[in-house]
Scaffold this active site. Structure first.
Site, PDB file in Angstrom:
ATOM      1  CD  GLN A 213      -3.058  -0.636   2.338  1.00 56.55           C
ATOM      2  OE1 GLN A 213      -2.573  -0.540   3.460  1.00 56.55           O
ATOM      3  NE2 GLN A 213      -4.363  -0.616   2.130  1.00 56.55           N
TER       4      GLN A 213
ATOM      5  CG  ASP B 107      -9.818  -0.728  -1.624  1.00 57.71           C
ATOM      6  OD1 ASP B 107      -8.715  -0.175  -1.581  1.00 57.71           O
ATOM      7  OD2 ASP B 107     -10.253  -1.435  -0.695  1.00 57.71           O
TER       8      ASP B 107
ATOM      9  CD  GLU C 179     -14.007   2.215   6.256  1.00 57.84           C
ATOM     10  OE1 GLU C 179     -15.133   1.780   6.591  1.00 57.84           O
ATOM     11  OE2 GLU C 179     -13.188   1.543   5.592  1.00 57.84           O
TER      12      GLU C 179
END
Ligand code: 9WN
Length: 453
Positions: free
Chosen positions: A117, A184, A422
């Site tokens: 990542q 993503d 989030e």
């Protein structure tokens, strides 16, 4: 409609610290209590940034735990599996990745995924070092030791990214999977992903992520998951061997956000190199990476969109879609006044933070003017606190103190109202996804530590 203010920004600090404490295991922190029960790479880097203001030693531990699972190639894996996690809590699990069984480069225990990542780590290491300076002598010595141990790890990691992930020497990092981007299901990947044909041999699987969210439609779709899992199978067929992947893998994309973070992390690495008195040749190597990276981002600038674009190596074309990743040159730094001006205009325009419908003037992950925009779907529109942090930090480095201060205030007002979610619905400010996300708490602590009104 925005919810009535829950907390004042001043009260955010103890609440953020509480989230990190509750999500913490002995030496590392879960990104979220149930949705993400393992250690994630760039989450831990952001978490360490926040922890640096609470407990310097624990912040260092967060990264040491990650570094202990570094592959022999230098790769820092994107997930380190927690053997104590409840069964059937996250998929794909360690078994599905089969990293250690397939590659002698992978550590044998704990198990890891086969991806990586964005490399925020050097930036976090430097923050730990900087925040130790205001503490006592003993703390400074411990931080110096941590810096010495981290430097070769970071150098190997960046060397891996600039060689195995850039065999062309282009200055930009190639990713093998949307999960490597950290964004993503962003429409950045739609075309490249649609071109991936899922083989009939895809082994069956059950998605556990959908059990942990209030509305499964906010998560990536099943079609996307089939492709994500198929890409995993093709990586396994190549036994995670970089050269073999480059030959046959159906998804190879030059990621400008990942690459820009690497450039910024290389600047941090240079400061670390100075502090540990690293050899001149190593400093020259890192300086060369920074220069080449910035030149290459410049080559991927789109004059009409006034943003930087990812490049699909398989299709041989750029991904012409406006997402927050397009601000990559701002994150990479070293901009000409004209390029800075262009980026600030795009940021302030209705395509991003200047959109009149926004609850808070913070950049949505995908421009509301894009066809692929969706206000509630993960990286297709919601506002993510970590991207706020990246842009705020970059604005500061670009000398844009006033704008940075405003972004910091807005980002703190958003969490004061909606909690440590989030991600957030951009037009209503509604908190979405996991409610106690560690990196949201961590970047809030860093915003608070920066001070200002
Ligand atoms: C896949 C942990 C991670 C973040 C990513 C975010 C999400 C995982 C998932 O959660 O990705 O790696 O299951 O959706 O997109 O940025 O690191 O918080």
């Amino acid at each position: 409609m925005p919810q009535p203010a829950r907390e004042k920004p001043a009260e955010v600090n103890p609440l953020a610290a509480g989230v990190l404490r509750r999500n913490s295991l002995e030496s590392w922190t879960r990104p979220a209590p149930s949705l993400y029960p393992h250690q994630w790479s760039w989450d831990s880097a952001f978490i360490a940034l926040g922890l640096a203001h609470l407990d310097n030693r624990r912040a260092a531990q967060e990264l040491e735990t990650l570094f202990a699972s570094q592959w022999s190639t230098g790769k820092l894996p994107h997930v380190i599996f927690n053997p104590e996690a409840p069964p059937q809590s996250y998929f794909p699990d360690a078994e599905r990745w089969g990293s250690a069984a397939l590659s002698s480069d992978a550590p044998s225990s704990p198990h890891t995924s086969g991806l990586c990542q964005p490399p925020v780590h050097a930036i976090a290491v430097l923050r730990i070092w900087e925040s130790a300076q205001v503490k006592n002598k003993e703390r400074i010595e411990l931080a110096r030791e941590f810096l010495r141990d981290s430097y070769p790890r970071l150098l190997a990691w960046h060397l891996y990214l600039t060689t195995a992930r850039d065999p062309e020497g282009s200055g930009l990092v190639t990713i093998y999977h949307p999960w490597e981007s950290g964004t993503d299901n962003s429409p950045r990947w739609d075309e490249a992903l649609e071109a991936v044909e899922v083989g009939e041999e895809l082994p069956p699987y059950t998605r556990y992520d959908l059990q942990h969210v209030a509305d499964p439609s906010h998560r990536p779709s099943d079609e996307e998951y089939d492709r994500y899992l198929w890409l995993l199978e093709t990586l396994k067929r190549a036994r995670y061997d970089e050269a073999a992947i480059y030959e046959s893998h159906p998804f190879l994309v030059k990621d400008v956000l990942f690459s820009a973070i690497l450039i910024a992390a290389n600047e941090a690495l240079l400061e670390i190199a100075d502090a540990v008195e690293a050899p001149d040749e190593e400093r020259a190597l890192v300086e060369g990476w920074i220069e080449r990276g910035r030149e290459s981002l410049d080559e991927h600038w789109d004059e009409d969109l006034r943003l930087c674009l990812d490049y699909d190596l398989r299709a041989g074309k750029p991904a012409r879609v406006r997402t927050v990743a397009g601000f990559a040159p701002l994150i990479a730094g070293g901009l000409s006044p004209k390029r800075l001006e262009d980026l600030l205009q795009t940021l302030d325009s209705p395509a991003f933070a200047g959109n009149p419908r926004l609850a808070f003037p913070l950049p949505p992950s995908t421009s509301p003017e894009e066809a692929g925009f969706h206000p509630r779907s993960y990286w297709r529109g919601p506002v993510w606190p970590v991207t706020n942090w990246l842009l705020w930090w970059s604005l500061l480095r670009a000398g844009e103190q006033e704008r940075a201060g405003k972004m910091r205030r807005d980002a703190l007002a958003q969490v004061a109202e909606g909690g440590f979610a989030e991600y957030f619905e951009p037009f209503t400010g509604e908190p979405l996804g996991s409610p106690d996300q560690s990196w949201t708490a961590a970047v809030s602590l860093d915003f608070l530590a920066a001070g200002g009104s």
